[in-house]
Design a protein around this motif. Structure first.
Motif, PDB file in Angstrom:
ATOM      1  N   PRO A  41       0.804  -1.227   0.000  1.00  0.00           N
ATOM      2  CA  PRO A  41       0.000   0.000   0.000  1.00  0.00           C
ATOM      3  C   PRO A  41       0.833   1.271   0.000  1.00  0.00           C
ATOM      4  N   GLU A  58       1.845   1.711  -3.644  1.00  0.00           N
ATOM      5  CA  GLU A  58       0.645   1.873  -4.465  1.00  0.00           C
ATOM      6  C   GLU A  58       0.028   3.257  -4.286  1.00  0.00           C
ATOM      7  N   ARG A 116     -10.289   5.921  -0.080  1.00  0.00           N
ATOM      8  CA  ARG A 116      -9.032   5.356   0.396  1.00  0.00           C
ATOM      9  C   ARG A 116      -8.375   6.394   1.300  1.00  0.00           C
ATOM     10  N   ASP A 158      -6.120  -6.617   3.887  1.00  0.00           N
ATOM     11  CA  ASP A 158      -7.405  -6.221   3.313  1.00  0.00           C
ATOM     12  C   ASP A 158      -8.035  -5.076   4.099  1.00  0.00           C
ATOM     13  N   ARG A 207      -6.510  -1.686   3.092  1.00  0.00           N
ATOM     14  CA  ARG A 207      -6.937  -1.145   1.800  1.00  0.00           C
ATOM     15  C   ARG A 207      -8.406  -0.751   1.778  1.00  0.00           C
TER      16      ARG A 207
END
Length: 486
Positions: free
Chosen positions: A157, A160, A298, A329, A332
């Motif tokens: 993450p 990303e 997010r 999970d 995110r």
């Protein structure tokens, strides 16, 4: 140099000593090596490995390790005072040696840098001596290598999210130079180093030390943190607008958010928490109208003063991995942007407690306690006013004062509950800070305390009437100095 089984044996006494290992104080039963490469087979040697650590009956924790090796008896001055980094004496195929964490060794650290971002040609290095869930090394004061110690499958993450933010033009993240992957997992990244960067938590501590020495009002003390908190509030709002642009906007789900908070409460040791009062605060979130509760986006996920740097060009946001003890999970999953706001507000509350605790020569007197309350209230007010004054963030937030305060207050409480478990597993000496915060914040929430102290001083903003009487929730300065910064 050393084989996979040897690496696994070395990890058994080593891993529990590391800040980045989230064993939670449980019994490390076994370590197995799942990937192993010799990156240098001559002195000084370098071995890379992924290992699975089995703690109690939980699923294995996958960790990334870099083992440095030097001949036994060779003088290695870089190891002086770094006993936590030592793995011990070993027998290698080149003879007897000393094993240690490779990131205290400048020569081996440069080998890792070349693997992640070839061609930089760095000559100097310095590890960042901070407590965190990864390892970071600065090279030539130009680049910073970040190695993720606990490994999750798929995209990391932190990489990303930072790249997505760069893609939509958000300028408050350091630019990415190189990424290293193995079997689909992202294991390390090199970024530009923020020149003149100072950790937000350290800036706050310096401000508080000046305040306690001067014993004047926060705005008159050297290093007044109020203006910086306001600038940080603006950057935080811009961050959320950029995250919404990069990943999209979903519908608010207050019932799901309340359920997630309740799940975290069950994970924590309820015997030490006022669970009934906490559940009542969460129930108020579950009862919110989804149409009036803002949006789901997010988020950063572990937002506090230790995750931001004040550089020559302003505030920069770091470390988008999310809370280190949460499954991938959950990190995110979308959430209200107020989750990040809550984390930062609680970090403002954490800093005074830490600095008061540093004064071992004297017990904090009434005057210092009052100044700590004023400092937190000023930072909190400045941050919130600036955040809410940023026009682009408004459509992401609850549309009424009541819903805004109720959700933000509950998320602050949820952060304190999470930190009770975190501190018990990592820093037991600090657990009293979030424990007392849960007590104070839950009581203040149920009493309908204002979002900020009515007497807090901070940069004024006509667009953000934070002291409106219809804003229940949020402890005032006298009721809440909860945890947040790590």
């Amino acid at each position: 140099m050393i084989d996979a089984d040897y690496v696994a044996r070395l990890m058994v006494p080593y891993l529990p000593r590391q800040r980045w290992f989230s064993g939670g104080g449980g019994e490390l039963r076994e370590v197995r090596t799942v990937a192993h490469e010799v990156w240098r087979d001559e002195w000084p040697g370098l071995v890379w490995a992924l290992v699975d650590a089995f703690v109690d009956e939980r699923p294995p924790i996958r960790c990334q390790v870099f083992v440095g090796l030097r001949p036994l008896g060779e003088r290695a001055e870089f190891l002086d005072g770094k006993g936590r980094w030592l793995l011990g004496d070993v027998v290698t195929d080149a003879g007897e040696g000393l094993a240690y964490d490779a990131f205290v060794d400048s020569e081996l650290s440069r080998l890792v840098l070349d693997r992640v971002a070839p061609g930089l040609g760095a000559t100097t290095m310095r590890p960042l001596a901070v407590e965190q869930s990864n390892t970071s090394v600065v090279f030539d004061e130009e680049w910073i290598l970040k190695v993720f110690r606990q490994v999750q499958p798929g995209p990391n993450p932190d990489i990303e999210v930072a790249r997505a933010l760069e893609g939509v033009g958000f300028e408050h993240v350091p630019s990415t130079v190189g990424v290293w992957r193995h079997d689909g997992a992202e294991l390390a990244v090199v970024r530009r180093f923020v020149r003149g960067g100072s950790d937000g938590f350290e800036l706050a501590r310096t401000s508080l030390r000046d305040l306690f020495d001067a014993r004047v009002s926060p705005e008159r003390a050297g290093g007044d943190f109020g203006p910086e908190a306001g600038r940080l509030g603006t950057v935080t709002a811009q961050l959320h607008v950029a995250l919404a642009a990069a990943f999209g906007v979903g519908d608010a789900e207050p019932a799901r958010w309340a359920n997630e908070l309740a799940t975290e409460l069950r994970r924590a040791d309820a015997s030490v928490l006022p669970a009934h009062r906490v559940e009542r605060v969460y129930a108020a979130i579950a009862g919110l109208d989804p149409d009036a509760s803002g949006a789901a986006i997010r988020v950063h996920g572990d937002y506090h003063l230790g995750q931001v740097l004040r550089g020559d060009e302003g505030w920069f946001v770091l470390d988008f991995e999310g809370e280190p003890d949460r499954p991938a999970d959950e990190r995110r999953a979308t959430a209200s942007p107020l989750r990040d706001v809550a984390g930062m507000l609680r970090s403002f509350a954490y800093a005074p407690e830490v600095v008061l605790g540093e004064r071992h020569d004297e017990a904090p007197d009434t005057e210092l306690r009052a100044l700590a309350v004023q400092w937190e209230a000023r930072a909190r007010t400045a941050f919130l006013r600036a955040y809410l004054a940023e026009p682009g963030v408004r459509h992401l937030l609850p549309s009424t004062d009541v819903a805004l305060a109720r959700l933000l207050f509950g998320l602050e409480l949820g952060k304190a509950v999470y930190e009770v478990g975190y501190e018990r597993g990592h820093r037991p000496d600090w657990v009293a800070i979030p424990l007392s915060a849960v007590e104070r914040i839950s009581a203040a929430a149920l009493a309908g305390a204002p979002l900020v102290s009515e007497h807090a001083e901070g940069p004024s903003d006509d667009e953000a009437d934070l002291d409106a009487p219809d804003r229940p929730g949020g402890p005032d300065g006298s009721d809440g100095r909860a945890g947040g910064g790590r």
